[in-house]
Design an enzyme around this catalytic site. Structure first.
Site, PDB file in Angstrom:
ATOM      1  N   ARG A  21       0.831  -1.215   0.000  1.00 25.04           N
ATOM      2  CA  ARG A  21       0.000   0.000   0.000  1.00 25.04           C
ATOM      3  C   ARG A  21       0.866   1.268   0.000  1.00 25.04           C
ATOM      4  O   ARG A  21       0.453   2.313  -0.455  1.00 25.04           O
ATOM      5  CB  ARG A  21      -0.950  -0.002   1.209  1.00 25.04           C
ATOM      6  CG  ARG A  21      -2.061  -1.051   1.095  1.00 25.04           C
ATOM      7  CD  ARG A  21      -3.140  -0.866   2.138  1.00 25.04           C
ATOM      8  NE  ARG A  21      -2.694  -1.173   3.486  1.00 25.04           N
ATOM      9  CZ  ARG A  21      -2.726  -2.391   4.030  1.00 25.04           C
ATOM     10  NH1 ARG A  21      -3.176  -3.417   3.326  1.00 25.04           N
ATOM     11  NH2 ARG A  21      -2.304  -2.583   5.252  1.00 25.04           N
ATOM     12  N   CYS A  42      -4.864 -18.564  15.433  1.00 29.44           N
ATOM     13  CA  CYS A  42      -5.604 -18.402  16.692  1.00 29.44           C
ATOM     14  C   CYS A  42      -6.928 -19.184  16.672  1.00 29.44           C
ATOM     15  O   CYS A  42      -7.511 -19.453  17.725  1.00 29.44           O
ATOM     16  CB  CYS A  42      -5.890 -16.925  16.956  1.00 29.44           C
ATOM     17  SG  CYS A  42      -4.385 -15.928  16.895  1.00 29.44           S
ATOM     18  N   ILE A 277      18.199  -5.477   7.597  1.00 35.17           N
ATOM     19  CA  ILE A 277      17.338  -6.616   7.983  1.00 35.17           C
ATOM     20  C   ILE A 277      16.436  -6.213   9.164  1.00 35.17           C
ATOM     21  O   ILE A 277      16.909  -5.695  10.173  1.00 35.17           O
ATOM     22  CB  ILE A 277      18.180  -7.860   8.367  1.00 35.17           C
ATOM     23  CG1 ILE A 277      19.132  -8.217   7.212  1.00 35.17           C
ATOM     24  CG2 ILE A 277      17.285  -9.033   8.724  1.00 35.17           C
ATOM     25  CD1 ILE A 277      20.025  -9.418   7.480  1.00 35.17           C
ATOM     26  N   TYR A 425     -22.828   4.605  28.755  1.00 35.79           N
ATOM     27  CA  TYR A 425     -23.740   3.979  29.713  1.00 35.79           C
ATOM     28  C   TYR A 425     -25.192   4.017  29.267  1.00 35.79           C
ATOM     29  O   TYR A 425     -25.732   5.064  28.909  1.00 35.79           O
ATOM     30  CB  TYR A 425     -23.638   4.637  31.100  1.00 35.79           C
ATOM     31  CG  TYR A 425     -24.846   4.309  31.957  1.00 35.79           C
ATOM     32  CD1 TYR A 425     -25.116   2.980  32.315  1.00 35.79           C
ATOM     33  CD2 TYR A 425     -25.749   5.291  32.338  1.00 35.79           C
ATOM     34  CE1 TYR A 425     -26.245   2.653  33.049  1.00 35.79           C
ATOM     35  CE2 TYR A 425     -26.887   4.963  33.082  1.00 35.79           C
ATOM     36  CZ  TYR A 425     -27.126   3.644  33.431  1.00 35.79           C
ATOM     37  OH  TYR A 425     -28.245   3.312  34.138  1.00 35.79           O
ATOM     38  N   LYS A 433     -21.774   4.099  37.010  1.00 33.64           N
ATOM     39  CA  LYS A 433     -20.362   4.032  37.425  1.00 33.64           C
ATOM     40  C   LYS A 433     -19.857   2.684  36.949  1.00 33.64           C
ATOM     41  O   LYS A 433     -20.244   1.643  37.499  1.00 33.64           O
ATOM     42  CB  LYS A 433     -20.252   4.077  38.945  1.00 33.64           C
ATOM     43  CG  LYS A 433     -20.332   5.461  39.537  1.00 33.64           C
ATOM     44  CD  LYS A 433     -20.096   5.339  41.044  1.00 33.64           C
ATOM     45  CE  LYS A 433     -20.787   6.446  41.793  1.00 33.64           C
ATOM     46  NZ  LYS A 433     -21.078   6.106  43.175  1.00 33.64           N
TER      47      LYS A 433
HETATM   48  P1  FAD Z   1       3.656 -16.922  12.798  1.00 34.83           P
HETATM   49  O1  FAD Z   1       2.302 -16.361  12.624  1.00 34.83           O
HETATM   50  O2  FAD Z   1       3.795 -18.175  13.549  1.00 34.83           O
HETATM   51  O3  FAD Z   1       4.270 -17.081  11.368  1.00 34.83           O
HETATM   52  C1  FAD Z   1       5.563 -17.538  11.188  1.00 34.83           C
HETATM   53  C2  FAD Z   1       5.629 -18.346   9.895  1.00 34.83           C
HETATM   54  O4  FAD Z   1       6.965 -18.361   9.472  1.00 34.83           O
HETATM   55  C3  FAD Z   1       5.238 -19.788  10.070  1.00 34.83           C
HETATM   56  O5  FAD Z   1       4.128 -20.105   9.268  1.00 34.83           O
HETATM   57  C4  FAD Z   1       6.471 -20.575   9.655  1.00 34.83           C
HETATM   58  O6  FAD Z   1       6.156 -21.726   8.911  1.00 34.83           O
HETATM   59  C5  FAD Z   1       7.214 -19.592   8.819  1.00 34.83           C
HETATM   60  N1  FAD Z   1       8.650 -19.809   8.814  1.00 34.83           N
HETATM   61  C6  FAD Z   1       9.479 -19.972   9.877  1.00 34.83           C
HETATM   62  N2  FAD Z   1      10.744 -20.116   9.474  1.00 34.83           N
HETATM   63  C7  FAD Z   1      10.730 -20.039   8.132  1.00 34.83           C
HETATM   64  C8  FAD Z   1      11.739 -20.123   7.143  1.00 34.83           C
HETATM   65  N3  FAD Z   1      13.006 -20.313   7.465  1.00 34.83           N
HETATM   66  N4  FAD Z   1      11.381 -20.010   5.862  1.00 34.83           N
HETATM   67  C9  FAD Z   1      10.087 -19.808   5.500  1.00 34.83           C
HETATM   68  N5  FAD Z   1       9.102 -19.730   6.390  1.00 34.83           N
HETATM   69  C10 FAD Z   1       9.415 -19.835   7.696  1.00 34.83           C
HETATM   70  N6  FAD Z   1      -2.219 -14.910  19.803  1.00 34.83           N
HETATM   71  C11 FAD Z   1      -3.148 -14.056  20.272  1.00 34.83           C
HETATM   72  O7  FAD Z   1      -2.857 -12.875  20.462  1.00 34.83           O
HETATM   73  N7  FAD Z   1      -4.412 -14.498  20.539  1.00 34.83           N
HETATM   74  C12 FAD Z   1      -4.794 -15.788  20.343  1.00 34.83           C
HETATM   75  O8  FAD Z   1      -5.948 -16.155  20.565  1.00 34.83           O
HETATM   76  C13 FAD Z   1      -3.819 -16.691  19.867  1.00 34.83           C
HETATM   77  N8  FAD Z   1      -4.129 -17.996  19.686  1.00 34.83           N
HETATM   78  C14 FAD Z   1      -3.184 -18.839  19.177  1.00 34.83           C
HETATM   79  C15 FAD Z   1      -3.527 -20.177  18.978  1.00 34.83           C
HETATM   80  C16 FAD Z   1      -2.592 -21.057  18.451  1.00 34.83           C
HETATM   81  C17 FAD Z   1      -2.951 -22.495  18.280  1.00 34.83           C
HETATM   82  C18 FAD Z   1      -1.306 -20.587  18.109  1.00 34.83           C
HETATM   83  C19 FAD Z   1      -0.296 -21.525  17.533  1.00 34.83           C
HETATM   84  C20 FAD Z   1      -0.955 -19.277  18.330  1.00 34.83           C
HETATM   85  C21 FAD Z   1      -1.886 -18.393  18.860  1.00 34.83           C
HETATM   86  N9  FAD Z   1      -1.570 -17.058  19.094  1.00 34.83           N
HETATM   87  C22 FAD Z   1      -2.514 -16.203  19.589  1.00 34.83           C
HETATM   88  C23 FAD Z   1      -0.220 -16.534  18.826  1.00 34.83           C
HETATM   89  C24 FAD Z   1      -0.167 -15.842  17.482  1.00 34.83           C
HETATM   90  O9  FAD Z   1      -0.654 -16.709  16.516  1.00 34.83           O
HETATM   91  C25 FAD Z   1       1.262 -15.459  17.206  1.00 34.83           C
HETATM   92  O10 FAD Z   1       1.673 -14.552  18.182  1.00 34.83           O
HETATM   93  C26 FAD Z   1       1.432 -14.831  15.846  1.00 34.83           C
HETATM   94  O11 FAD Z   1       0.973 -15.669  14.839  1.00 34.83           O
HETATM   95  C27 FAD Z   1       2.909 -14.516  15.611  1.00 34.83           C
HETATM   96  O12 FAD Z   1       3.101 -14.073  14.324  1.00 34.83           O
HETATM   97  P2  FAD Z   1       4.497 -14.330  13.592  1.00 34.83           P
HETATM   98  O13 FAD Z   1       4.373 -13.742  12.248  1.00 34.83           O
HETATM   99  O14 FAD Z   1       5.585 -13.891  14.458  1.00 34.83           O
HETATM  100  O15 FAD Z   1       4.607 -15.889  13.510  1.00 34.83           O
END
Ligand code: FAD
Length: 811
Positions: A21, A42, A277, A425, A433
């Site tokens: 964007r 999630c 990075i 409210y 309150k």
């Molecule tokens: P992710 O969303 O995990 O994405 C990282 C991705 O990078 C993965 O798909 C992985 O395959 C990919 N990857 C890693 N290394 C490499 C590589 N070398 N090359 C290519 N790809 C790679 N948080 C909340 O706030 N509320 C919730 O209700 C909640 N529920 C959750 C329920 C579950 C079951 C899980 C697993 C997590 C939950 N979370 C929740 C946490 C939330 O999903 C994470 O905090 C969030 O997804 C983090 O985002 P991210 O991009 O850092 O990692």
């Protein structure tokens, strides 16, 4: 500009979308190791139970959508295996073809997330042990359960993912146990808030093994989870969810700096130690916005926000990430628990002086239908009132209160500021309150020394010179009270000042903490300066106590509830007691049922959670017929059929055929006599109840030492009292133990059963052994120190049994 993004879910996808964007000409390539990009991880726990049945709904976006809508290339099954930051090249492995290739970048963004921790525990690689990270994990779990018709599940670890999985597996029809190394589930909240969760989980049939870890997994047909305590749990499958660790291998291998918490080190612009990075999401070390120290806070909100900020900075818009509060929320069956900022554990760890207030209230105006109870806890600085954290538990509107406070913390508000917040409210939504305002008012009073809170945990170390006064009504007190408390209802305080000593520390309590605060003000203005009000009141005390002693009378009675069923029943009268606290609902049904004819039915809806057990006791004592009790979304509805008990029926109902023994003594001879009588009566088919109180509790103690958490006095007391039947002595002619030895010898020679054998026989004969809850507390004993098969109960339990007895002995 060419931007390469590693990881295509929360942080990665947010970065990519925002970048497009901002810069229509950039080349954006997103590499994702897995099958999907931008999926709703999630939602996975709910997909495992079919609460979300359509898998497609979890796929928020697809590579095709990225391509068509945003001109972003999303390559799935593509793992980035190395970064050459000097040459600005990444190497990718195509996981379908195993072909490796390189890609150059101008800017690189890491959002690889966090992986589930799996320590090297014996047997952990069993195929029936699952972790939960992505949709494929969910598919595996679901398929396994379906194809093996699994019935039992153990969840190891009680954080967000563990607890959500436990709830959903239960929904899916499995019998679920949770094993958690810490003494509480859900460590973002403090222990007393966790008590609500423990009680709720148990009420929904989840078995809790707290303060216990996994020693190993054994495969003996069934999978067996062996715990550190040597307990063994048989199961069909295990969900292993003890936490996540940042995926930092790639960053580490590339020579990027890793922070002290183990996450990738980034500055406020989300730049790593290499200027070209960036890193975002679960993989980075963020800053605790309250303490300003490093922290790992793996949540979706921060990952998404960091992604946007990262994109802004790449596109030349300077935006900074200002730290993470850790605001989080979870639904556990009907209950909602949310928190923001710091909890007491972390404040203590960081040496911060704080105060806290607890506010009990309702989700909206009590007189508008379906007002549901809620408790809010706010932590604030003792010195300047700055809000440090908040936690709330309830059924509706919990998110709103914590979100408001989270916003307040974000803008450095003090507890005083909460009094001034103008919140929306109207009766269906709130009260004039709001709970948040009330928390501000209570906190303001604390800082001004107008309100002097006393905290429940301080009761354990209360000096013997202190006086606890219950200022609730007579009716409220009959349904439970704090041991050793005197009862002076608030209305009588002014006329009974002469009964309240000025030279003692006075702790006043009521149900919620407001009446006791009023009483505190009366006393303070009458010259009492050592007077406190119990913060959180009896409602919080009761919840903690129920958690510490799970099989309390309430719980036991609840077991006897008619099962939840949806068979229609014709109801003659409906009454709504939602929003009323105990004893309000009981008084309401008791007066309303008088207007019914015999056999007509009344339905009452209540939000006071103690009602589940109160209605059982009330029906038992009045003779009315409890037809069914349902509990849904925090509203308990009970249907009662009017039954007038005439004198003859009353006699029959209380057929007085049972026998009750109160065992007060720990003397061997008296204990023997009581069990001989009990067994004799049981043998003639009578229902026998033995109620053990004070010294009598020692008859039920296990012979071996049991590890429990106790204060010094309780420990010393425990050491001084006999443990196990072998250590009991005679009441007379004990002769420093010689008499007891002779007695045991004579009994053996004459083939008289030992006390131990008599106890076992009593249990087999169905004799009910009840340990007095109050005496356990006074003697500093814990339930786990008692032999198996003992129920914990209170005086009400004893009275109920005694009323049905024609023999009632006190030994
Ligand atoms: P992710 O969303 O995990 O994405 C990282 C991705 O990078 C993965 O798909 C992985 O395959 C990919 N990857 C890693 N290394 C490499 C590589 N070398 N090359 C290519 N790809 C790679 N948080 C909340 O706030 N509320 C919730 O209700 C909640 N529920 C959750 C329920 C579950 C079951 C899980 C697993 C997590 C939950 N979370 C929740 C946490 C939330 O999903 C994470 O905090 C969030 O997804 C983090 O985002 P991210 O991009 O850092 O990692």
């Amino acid at each position: 500009m060419k931007i390469v993004i590693i990881g295509g879910v929360a942080g990665g996808a947010s970065t990519a979308a925002r970048l497009r964007r901002l810069d229509e000409n950039a080349t954006i390539i997103m590499f994702e190791r897995g099958e999907h990009v931008s999926f709703a991880n999630c939602g996975i726990p709910y997909y495992c139970s079919d609460v979300i049945s359509d898998r497609e709904k979890l796929l928020v976006s697809t590579p095709k959508m990225f391509e068509e809508l945003m001109n972003i290339e999303a390559r799935t099954f593509s793992e980035v295996i190395s970064i050459n930051k000097d040459k600005k090249i990444v190497t990718i492995k195509d996981l379908k073809t195993n072909i490796e290739y390189e890609e150059t970048y101008d800017k690189l963004v890491l959002s690889p997330g966090a992986f589930p921790v799996k320590p090297p525990i014996e047997g952990i690689n069993d195929e029936r042990i699952f972790t939960v990270r992505n949709l494929n994990d969910a598919d595996k779990i679901k398929n396994y359960i379906k194809s093996n018709n699994s019935k039992l599940a153990v969840v190891i670890g009680a954080g967000f993912i563990g607890v959500e999985m436990a709830e959903n597996l239960k929904h899916f029809g499995l019998d679920v146990s949770i094993v958690e190394l810490s003494e509480q589930v859900m460590t973002p909240v403090d222990t007393e808030i966790a008590s609500y969760i423990h009680n709720h989980l148990r009420e929904h049939g989840i078995n809790l093994y707290l303060g216990d870890g996994v020693k190993r997994f054994k495969s003996e047909g069934n999978l067996i989870v062996e715990l550190n305590s040597n307990k063994e749990i048989q199961t069909d499958l295990v969900i292993f969810a003890i936490g996540v660790r940042p995926e930092v291998k790639l960053a580490k291998d590339a020579g990027l700096e890793i922070g002290q918490t183990g996450g990738i080190k980034v500055n406020e612009y989300m730049t790593t130690s290499d200027d070209e990075i960036y890193a975002v999401g679960d993989a980075v070390e963020s800053t605790d916005a309250v303490m300003n120290n490093s922290a790992l806070i793996p949540l979706a909100g921060p990952a998404n926000r960091q992604g946007r900020i990262c994109a802004d900075n790449i596109a030349g818009i300077k935006h900074t990430y200002k730290g993470t509060l850790g605001s989080s929320i979870i639904k556990i069956f009907d209950l909602t628990i949310a928190s923001t900022g710091n909890n007491e554990k972390s404040l203590k760890r960081n040496g911060i002086n704080y105060k806290k207030v607890y506010i009990h209230g309702l989700s909206h105006a009590s007189y508008y239908p379906k007002a549901l109870p809620m408790m809010l806890k706010v932590l604030f600085s003792e010195t300047d009132g700055k809000i440090l954290g908040a936690q709330a538990v309830g059924y509706e509107g919990v998110d709103k209160r914590i979100d408001v406070i989270s916003t307040a913390i974000k803008f450095n508000a003090t507890i005083n500021d909460l009094t001034e917040l103008e919140l929306t409210y109207a009766p269906p939504f709130n009260s004039a309150k709001d709970l948040v305002n009330l928390a501000g008012m209570a906190g303001q009073n604390v800082l001004a020394d107008i309100y002097k809170p006393f905290y429940i945990e301080e009761l354990a170390s209360l000096s013997s010179g202190s006086l606890i006064i219950d200022v609730r009504s007579e009716m409220e007190r009959t349904l439970g009270f704090i041991d050793d408390s005197r009862h002076i209802p608030l209305e009588e305080i002014r006329t009974k000042l002469n009964e309240i000593p000025k030279d003692k520390q006075i702790i006043l309590y009521c149900s919620k903490g407001f009446k006791s605060y009023m009483a505190q003000r009366i006393l303070q203005q009458n010259g009492y300066d050592n007077v406190y009000s119990l913060s959180g009141g009896y409602l919080l005390y009761r919840e903690i106590k129920k958690d510490k002693n799970p099989p309390l009378i309430e719980a036991k009675s609840a077991e006897n509830l008619p099962a939840n069923d949806n068979t229609p029943v014709t109801v003659s009268l409906q009454i709504d007691a939602c929003g009323m606290q105990c004893p309000g609902p009981i008084m309401k049904i008791s007066s309303a049922i008088k207007n019914l004819q015999e056999n007509e039915t009344i339905e009452i809806k209540v939000t006071d959670q103690g009602f589940k057990s109160d209605i059982v006791s009330w029906c038992k004592s009045t003779g009315n017929n409890l037809i069914k009790v349902n509990s849904e979304a925090g509203i308990i509805s009970a249907i009662v059929q009017k039954k007038t008990v005439n004198n003859k029926e009353n006699e029959l109902m209380h057929s007085k055929d049972s026998k009750t023994l109160v065992v007060f003594s720990q003397d061997l001879d008296k204990a023997l006599a009581s069990f001989i009588i009990a067994n004799g009566a049981a043998a003639t088919g009578k229902k026998v109840t033995m109620f053990f109180t004070f010294w009598g509790l020692n008859v039920l103690r296990r012979p071996e030492a049991v590890k429990t958490q106790k204060g010094l006095i309780d420990r010393m007391f425990g050491l001084m009292m006999p443990r196990g039947t072998e250590n009991l002595t005679l009441s007379k002619m004990n002769m420093m133990g010689l008499g007891s030895i002779m007695m045991r010898w004579v009994m053996k020679n004459k083939n008289v059963q030992t006390l131990q054998e008599l106890i076992e026989q009593a249990k087999q004969n169905g004799v009910e052994l009840i340990a007095c809850q109050m005496s356990l507390d006074v003697m500093g004993l814990k339930q786990e120190e008692l032999i198996d098969g003992v129920t914990i109960g209170g005086v009400a339990n004893y009275i109920e049994k005694a009323e049905n007895s024609d023999v009632n002995l006190f030994i």
